[in-house]
Scaffold this active site. Structure first.
Site, short mmCIF file in Angstrom:
data_model
loop_
_atom_site.label_atom_id
_atom_site.label_comp_id
_atom_site.label_asym_id
_atom_site.label_seq_id
_atom_site.Cartn_x
_atom_site.Cartn_y
_atom_site.Cartn_z
CD GLU A 182 73.96 47.68 121.52
OE1 GLU A 182 73.29 46.83 120.91
OE2 GLU A 182 73.49 48.78 121.87
CG HIS A 224 67.24 37.85 123.03
ND1 HIS A 224 66.36 38.89 123.26
CD2 HIS A 224 66.46 36.74 122.99
CE1 HIS A 224 65.13 38.42 123.36
NE2 HIS A 224 65.16 37.13 123.20
#
Length: 596
Positions: A388, A394
């Site tokens: 996660e 990202h």
């Protein structure tokens, strides 16, 4: 009585800080009212999208309103997920959802109006410096043009939309509401309920007879509904064929890949490269048979534990420490942001009464991402944290580097960053494991991820390809045809050293993903791309890390395949899949050496 704490009892340190989105409910209400007012501006440019200035202003307004809606929605949803019993946030979610639909409708004229422009004029706008920030958006609109119909036809298709959901909805009702499984005897001879949820637990049971009973019971139950389920799946395939014909695509596969601008070769490459790697899976099956100590390996043995459960208590603080150490190869900047996330309450850590199950990363552009966990002190939870935070970072790097519109990455790319983190963490744990039992436990955990995420999902992807091609060629998808195709694929994938039980031929009937057609291949490509990235990072160091960080900062600013290619992973070639398979081969070798 529940031993879980109430939401009000959760310590601040273990909860996310949603004040970073809105300081309080009052601020949320004010923002909601402002968006409501801006809605009236949405039509200002309707019928006027024939100048660069007006197109720019319309896009800018769309971005401004969309971003505010996103923040409203995320704040309401995160509060709702931390305690789903709280009626206040249930209400806020509904309010945000309703407003989002209203805004979408108010702005829905933009794309059709731009599409109606003569090609020469549209090309001129794509190259116009005034619209430089929206060049990719305009290119995408132009790319869609060949498959957009007249206004009247689009209106008709929109009305068909509800009908097109029928196969998926009917399957959902049969599978979740009407399907009743028999009771089976557990290892103590006690009659226990077989359900969707308990089925995998039964398959993981060390007692082989329990596994076999669950396996037979589930597929015999599906077998009794085979005609209805075949008709349902066949209807879904026919619906896809209808849309591909109407929208002028050469095939359903090409229609499904078009949105992400993925070529057919990416899909066929995956299947072909996995075919050439099947001897590795067969070798793993032989090892599984040896470790289980059985004369014959059956389909119900695929999830059975290979090594005695290794008791490894990993507290949340230890998990953070190990994840940070495992991600050292990604460099200082990455680790600094990771530490920020750990230290500044991006994460909601433990389960509480009413909290949503599972885990995810989510957020709104302009504020840091958030991560929901339900942490248990085990290996799986530590990998979930790494996974996660891969998503979260990202989003963080994409948001930091790009404007709102370009920062949103596709689902094709989403699993790459999360799985790269897992691969790097696994490499670190394997290199630092001193206990052979612990090492074997880690190796089997990782090898099974390859089996389920790469091989199994590719087999599903191949099944979808075959049934669509057969239907497109005018063949009927009878229950016998579906079962025969599915059984033959299982034989091919699992190899001659395994008994492929006849019951497995009905497994196609219980896979919900077959109603979201040509989606599952993304699990296999994402895992392969991530394994390739981690291999390059570990072997090359800084040049590979720089390329990878470039990937994280690219969001959705280009087509997914191009973004990966620039970073050193070309999914249109077999190379990344072969690199992933070489990692799988090394795992099997290590397992074989440990069990000699």
């Amino acid at each position: 009585m529940s031993t879980l704490p109430k939401r009000s009892e959760v310590t601040e340190a273990n909860s996310w800080n949603l004040n970073d989105l809105f300081p309080d409910q009052n601020a949320w209400d004010q923002s909601y009212d402002q968006v409501k007012q801006k809605k009236s501006k949405a039509s200002d440019y309707e019928g006027k999208l024939n100048t660069a200035e007006n197109i720019k202003a319309a896009f800018a307004l769309e971005d401004e309103i969309s971003l505010e809606i996103e923040r409203l929605f995320v704040f309401a949803h995160l509060h709702h997920d931390e305690d789903t019993t709280n009626p206040t946030y249930q209400g806020l979610v509904e309010k945000a959802k309703k407003l989002s639909v209203e805004i979408s409708e108010a702005l829905s004229y933009i794309t059709p109006e731009i599409l109606s422009l003569p090609e020469e004029e549209l090309n001129g706008f794509i190259e116009n410096p005034v619209l430089a920030d929206y060049k990719f958006t305009l290119q995408e609109i132009k790319r869609e043009k060949a498959h957009v119909l007249t206004k009247a036809e689009e209106a008709l298709l929109a009305q068909v939309g509800n009908l097109s959901q029928a196969p998926k909805n009917i399957f959902g009702m049969i599978n979740n509401a009407d399907m009743k499984f028999p009771k089976i005897k557990d290892e103590n001879g006690k009659e226990v309920e077989l359900t969707h949820g308990s089925y995998i637990q039964f398959l993981e049971n060390p007692n082989r007879e329990v596994r076999q009973r669950a396996f037979k019971a589930i597929y015999e139950t599906y077998g009794k509904q085979k005609n209805t389920l075949a008709a349902t799946l066949s209807s879904n395939v026919n619906k896809n064929i209808f849309y591909s014909h109407v929208r002028k695509y050469p095939s359903v596969l090409e229609m499904s890949l078009y949105g992400d601008n993925i070529s057919k070769e990416v899909y066929t490459n995956l299947i072909d490269t996995i075919h050439e790697s099947l001897p590795l899976l067969h070798r793993y099956m032989a090892l599984r048979k040896k470790l289980l100590g059985v004369d014959e390996l059956h389909m119900y043995d695929l999830f059975a534990p290979l090594v005695e459960e290794y008791k490894w208590d990993i507290t949340y603080d230890e998990a953070k420490k190990l994840v940070s150490e495992g991600l050292q190869p990604l460099g200082e900047n990455y680790l600094k942001v990771l530490k920020d996330g750990f230290d500044h309450r991006w994460i909601d850590v433990y389960e509480n009464e009413g909290k949503r199950t599972g885990a995810y990363s989510w957020g709104a552009y302009g504020t840091h991402p958030y991560v929901l966990l339900n942490h248990n002190n085990n290996l799986n939870s530590m990998f979930t944290l790494a996974h996660e935070m891969g998503h979260a970072l990202h989003s963080y790097f994409s948001d930091e580097a790009l404007k709102y519109r370009d920062a949103q990455y596709t689902i094709f790319l989403a699993e790459v960053a999360s799985t790269t983190n897992e691969a790097l963490l696994m490499d670190y744990l394997l290199k630092h494991a001193t206990d052979p039992k612990q090492k074997l436990y880690l190796l089997t955990y990782y090898a099974d991820q390859f089996r389920t995420t790469v091989f199994r999902q590719t087999m599903f992807a191949e099944f979808e390809k075959i049934i669509h091609e057969r239907a497109e060629a005018g063949e009927s998808l009878t229950p016998q045809a579906l079962s025969s195709i599915y059984y033959d694929l299982n034989k091919k994938y699992h190899g001659p050293g395994m008994v492929v039980d006849q019951d497995i031929e009905m497994e196609w009937a219980r896979i919900p993903h077959f109603y979201t057609s040509f989606y599952v291949y993304k699990y296999a490509t994402g895992f392969s791309a991530a394994t390739s990235f981690s291999k390059q990072i570990l072997e090359e160091g800084k040049p590979a890390v720089d390329r990878y960080l470039g990937f994280l900062k690219s969001g959705g600013s280009d087509y997914s395949i191009n973004i990966l290619k620039k970073a050193g992973v070309d999914m249109s070639s077999p190379q990344p899949i072969r690199e992933a398979m070489s990692v799988f081969g090394e795992l099997i070798e290590q397992m074989e050496n440990l069990t000699k």
